[in-house]
Design a protein around this motif. Structure first.
Motif, PDB file in Angstrom:
ATOM      1  N   GLY A  46       0.695  -1.388   0.017  1.00 58.06           N
ATOM      2  CA  GLY A  46      -0.053   0.234   0.311  1.00 58.06           C
ATOM      3  C   GLY A  46       0.253   1.257  -0.163  1.00 58.06           C
ATOM      4  N   ILE A  47       2.187   1.482   0.302  1.00 56.28           N
ATOM      5  CA  ILE A  47       3.071   2.289   0.290  1.00 56.28           C
ATOM      6  C   ILE A  47       3.109   2.721  -1.548  1.00 56.28           C
ATOM      7  N   GLU A  58       5.479  10.622   1.333  1.00 54.10           N
ATOM      8  CA  GLU A  58       6.478  11.111   2.656  1.00 54.10           C
ATOM      9  C   GLU A  58       5.543  10.789   3.394  1.00 54.10           C
ATOM     10  N   ALA A  59       5.139   9.935   4.175  1.00 54.13           N
ATOM     11  CA  ALA A  59       3.835  10.202   5.075  1.00 54.13           C
ATOM     12  C   ALA A  59       3.290   8.854   4.971  1.00 54.13           C
ATOM     13  N   ILE A  60       3.172   7.663   5.741  1.00 50.35           N
ATOM     14  CA  ILE A  60       3.102   6.036   5.674  1.00 50.35           C
ATOM     15  C   ILE A  60       2.543   5.199   7.109  1.00 50.35           C
ATOM     16  N   THR A  61       0.909   5.144   6.462  1.00 46.15           N
ATOM     17  CA  THR A  61      -0.592   5.393   7.227  1.00 46.15           C
ATOM     18  C   THR A  61      -0.327   3.462   8.049  1.00 46.15           C
ATOM     19  N   PRO A  62      -1.048   3.813   8.866  1.00 45.45           N
ATOM     20  CA  PRO A  62      -0.751   1.591   9.186  1.00 45.45           C
ATOM     21  C   PRO A  62      -1.449   1.358   8.421  1.00 45.45           C
ATOM     22  N   GLU A  63      -2.658   1.340   7.249  1.00 46.47           N
ATOM     23  CA  GLU A  63      -3.738   0.858   6.382  1.00 46.47           C
ATOM     24  C   GLU A  63      -2.684   0.687   5.164  1.00 46.47           C
ATOM     25  N   MET A  64      -1.427   0.928   4.824  1.00 49.58           N
ATOM     26  CA  MET A  64      -0.402   0.598   3.759  1.00 49.58           C
ATOM     27  C   MET A  64       0.400  -0.304   3.900  1.00 49.58           C
ATOM     28  N   VAL A  65       0.832  -0.698   5.259  1.00 52.07           N
ATOM     29  CA  VAL A  65       1.496  -1.924   5.248  1.00 52.07           C
ATOM     30  C   VAL A  65       0.410  -2.376   5.719  1.00 52.07           C
ATOM     31  N   THR A  66       0.401  -4.136   5.025  1.00 51.37           N
ATOM     32  CA  THR A  66      -0.704  -5.135   4.381  1.00 51.37           C
ATOM     33  C   THR A  66      -0.325  -6.156   5.205  1.00 51.37           C
ATOM     34  N   LEU A  67       1.077  -6.445   5.605  1.00 51.24           N
ATOM     35  CA  LEU A  67       1.237  -8.076   6.016  1.00 51.24           C
ATOM     36  C   LEU A  67       1.387  -8.462   7.013  1.00 51.24           C
ATOM     37  N   GLN A  86       0.612   3.791  14.161  1.00 51.65           N
ATOM     38  CA  GLN A  86       1.196   4.846  13.881  1.00 51.65           C
ATOM     39  C   GLN A  86       2.347   4.904  14.619  1.00 51.65           C
ATOM     40  N   ALA A  87       1.831   5.194  15.699  1.00 46.55           N
ATOM     41  CA  ALA A  87       3.595   5.721  16.675  1.00 46.55           C
ATOM     42  C   ALA A  87       4.308   4.174  16.705  1.00 46.55           C
ATOM     43  N   GLN A  88       4.286   2.681  16.103  1.00 46.12           N
ATOM     44  CA  GLN A  88       4.993   2.090  15.681  1.00 46.12           C
ATOM     45  C   GLN A  88       6.283   2.570  14.239  1.00 46.12           C
ATOM     46  N   ILE A  89       4.758   3.028  13.378  1.00 43.92           N
ATOM     47  CA  ILE A  89       5.813   3.116  12.387  1.00 43.92           C
ATOM     48  C   ILE A  89       6.681   4.537  12.225  1.00 43.92           C
ATOM     49  N   ASP A  90       6.080   5.149  13.245  1.00 46.39           N
ATOM     50  CA  ASP A  90       6.952   6.640  12.952  1.00 46.39           C
ATOM     51  C   ASP A  90       8.272   5.906  14.004  1.00 46.39           C
ATOM     52  N   ALA A  91       8.634   5.328  14.327  1.00 50.89           N
ATOM     53  CA  ALA A  91       9.457   4.144  15.485  1.00 50.89           C
ATOM     54  C   ALA A  91      10.328   4.072  14.526  1.00 50.89           C
ATOM     55  N   ILE A  92       9.841   3.399  13.686  1.00 54.59           N
ATOM     56  CA  ILE A  92      10.609   2.157  11.940  1.00 54.59           C
ATOM     57  C   ILE A  92      11.199   3.841  11.132  1.00 54.59           C
ATOM     58  N   ALA A  93      10.482   4.620  11.127  1.00 55.24           N
ATOM     59  CA  ALA A  93      11.200   5.506   9.959  1.00 55.24           C
ATOM     60  C   ALA A  93      11.862   6.423  10.568  1.00 55.24           C
ATOM     61  N   ALA A  94      11.963   6.076  12.258  1.00 54.67           N
ATOM     62  CA  ALA A  94      13.457   7.619  12.676  1.00 54.67           C
ATOM     63  C   ALA A  94      14.626   6.792  12.759  1.00 54.67           C
ATOM     64  N   GLN A  95      14.204   5.318  12.294  1.00 55.10           N
ATOM     65  CA  GLN A  95      15.875   4.603  12.592  1.00 55.10           C
ATOM     66  C   GLN A  95      16.522   4.380  10.937  1.00 55.10           C
ATOM     67  N   VAL A  96      15.364   4.805  10.002  1.00 54.25           N
ATOM     68  CA  VAL A  96      15.967   5.082   8.643  1.00 54.25           C
ATOM     69  C   VAL A  96      16.495   5.851   7.978  1.00 54.25           C
ATOM     70  N   PRO A  97      17.830   6.170   6.936  1.00 51.87           N
ATOM     71  CA  PRO A  97      18.288   7.372   6.682  1.00 51.87           C
ATOM     72  C   PRO A  97      17.366   8.122   5.974  1.00 51.87           C
ATOM     73  N   GLN A 149      10.278   1.817   1.193  1.00 58.12           N
ATOM     74  CA  GLN A 149       9.804   1.318   0.058  1.00 58.12           C
ATOM     75  C   GLN A 149       8.102   0.296   0.734  1.00 58.12           C
ATOM     76  N   ASP A 150       9.036  -0.330   1.510  1.00 56.70           N
ATOM     77  CA  ASP A 150       7.714  -1.551   2.022  1.00 56.70           C
ATOM     78  C   ASP A 150       8.424  -1.362   3.521  1.00 56.70           C
ATOM     79  N   ILE A 151       6.437  -2.684   4.305  1.00 58.27           N
ATOM     80  CA  ILE A 151       7.577  -3.280   5.673  1.00 58.27           C
ATOM     81  C   ILE A 151       6.962  -4.484   5.895  1.00 58.27           C
ATOM     82  N   TYR A 152       7.433  -5.229   5.973  1.00 60.09           N
ATOM     83  CA  TYR A 152       6.827  -6.786   5.804  1.00 60.09           C
ATOM     84  C   TYR A 152       7.292  -7.388   7.101  1.00 60.09           C
ATOM     85  N   PRO A 153       6.635  -8.828   7.861  1.00 55.53           N
ATOM     86  CA  PRO A 153       7.319  -9.865   8.652  1.00 55.53           C
ATOM     87  C   PRO A 153       8.273 -10.288   8.047  1.00 55.53           C
TER      88      PRO A 153
END
Length: 366
Positions: free
Chosen positions: A38-39, A45-54, A59-70, A77-81
């Motif tokens: 869904g991304i 520039e902004a990723i929301t929970p419904e964009m992460v489909t797997l 939102q707080a967890q996505i924000d924390a992930i983004a803080a660790q990515v240059p 591009q994508d987030i999955y397990p």
């Protein structure tokens, strides 16, 4: 697959003959379809929970992930397990001490700095092409570990100054960055690291290339180096399109449920209450460097006997070999019930294109 038909391991080994196997074939609809990423492909520039489909993330967890990515969310591009074997490898990575049992390496030599730079440029092109090569693994403060695909992931290569008086440069480089004593940060993509050294007076350059099993198996490394070779020869336009690793993750996680897997293995292994330790040894001697490997060819007559016996029993020769190894372990352990692992080639069930996709497509079956 080329004919649009599908079979799985259960059908393959459950069929008594080719006719039965043919009757069990089905269309590709039997494969698990991965939900679309869904991304947006670009300009996000902004990723929301419904964009992460797997996987389910707040939102707080996505924000924390983004803080660790240059580059933050713009570089995601994508987030999955993780696939099941990746979870096991991450467990051992976090459990490990000085070195990393799942960090692999190749030592390469070049006759000039230009050759080295050309190789690294082509390696970066290959990394740019494949999702799994631009993947980092994160787990802190998350409901489960995830792999995060970066849009841009520069290959990190460190130039090392070595003293020739301390011995051959190749040996120094290999010893200093050997997986027995060196680790890489798997939270940073790509899961490749390079360490280069130049030999004064000869123009020779060495590259110790480290790569982590979380993203790369043996077949993937072969595919990667072959792709680098084609890129160096100017054949990049003829390379097939890259395939996302997310399809294999979906196949592994959305097919048979975790509860069904667990119930099956509890039934198979529930009576096993201690590890299989030959001669009571719980680990390798010292750092593992003194391990020895021995191979032998079976006499043709014995090989023929094994094939005939397998046909009589309706099993594969591999099944007989596994049974024989189990007998060896039983003698060494002094128990009638032993457990050991065998490696499965997951590309057989990875879906269309899995034969040429990059990523970790193996698993270990107890």
């Amino acid at each position: 697959r080329q004919a649009g038909l599908h079979s799985d391991i259960r059908q393959l080994f459950g069929a008594a003959d080719l006719a039965a196997l043919a009757a069990s074939l089905s269309g590709d609809s039997a494969l698990v379809a991965a939900p679309a990423n869904g991304i947006p492909a670009e300009g996000c520039e902004a990723i929301t929970p419904e964009m992460v489909t797997l996987t389910a993330l707040s939102q707080a967890q996505i924000d924390a992930i983004a803080a660790q990515v240059p580059g933050g969310m713009a570089n995601i591009q994508d987030i999955y397990p993780l696939a099941p074997l990746q979870e096991g490898i991450l467990f051992h990575h976090l459990l490990g001490g000085e070195g990393d049992a799942y960090l692999l390496y190749d030592l390469l030599a070049f006759d000039s700095g230009e050759r080295l730079n050309g190789f690294l440029a082509s390696l970066q092109q290959a990394v740019d092409r494949h999702d799994i090569l631009r993947t980092a693994v994160l787990w802190q403060d998350l409901p489960e570990p995830v792999q995060v695909v970066w849009r841009k992931a520069p290959v990190q290569v460190e130039t090392v100054a070595l003293d020739p008086a301390d011995g051959p440069l190749a040996q120094q480089l290999e010893a200093r960055y050997h997986p027995r004593r060196h680790r890489i940060d798997v939270r940073q993509a790509p899961l490749l690291r390079g360490f280069a050294a130049a030999e004064a007076g000869t123009g020779r350059h060495y590259l110790q290339l480290l790569y982590h099993h979380l993203a790369i198996d043996h077949t993937t490394l072969e595919r990667l180096l072959d792709e680098v070779r084609q890129l160096q020869q100017g054949q990049g336009a003829s390379l097939p399109p890259s395939l996302p690793f997310r399809q294999f993750v979906a196949q592994a996680r959305l097919g048979v449920g975790a509860a069904e897997h667990e119930a099956y293995f509890r039934a198979q292994l529930g009576e096993v209450d201690e590890p299989t330790l030959p001669f009571g040894l719980s680990g390798t001697q010292e750092d593992g460097s003194r391990q020895e490997e021995w191979r032998t060819w079976l006499p043709m007559a014995l090989a023929d006997q094994l094939r005939q016996q397998a046909r009589r029993l309706g099993v594969s020769v591999a099944c007989l070999a596994h049974l024989a190894w189990g007998q060896v372990l039983a003698r060494a352990v002094g128990r009638t019930q032993v457990v050991f692992g065998t490696v499965l080639f997951g590309r057989l069930q990875g879906g269309a294109g899995a034969d040429r996709a990059l990523g970790l497509f193996i698993n270990t079956l107890p």
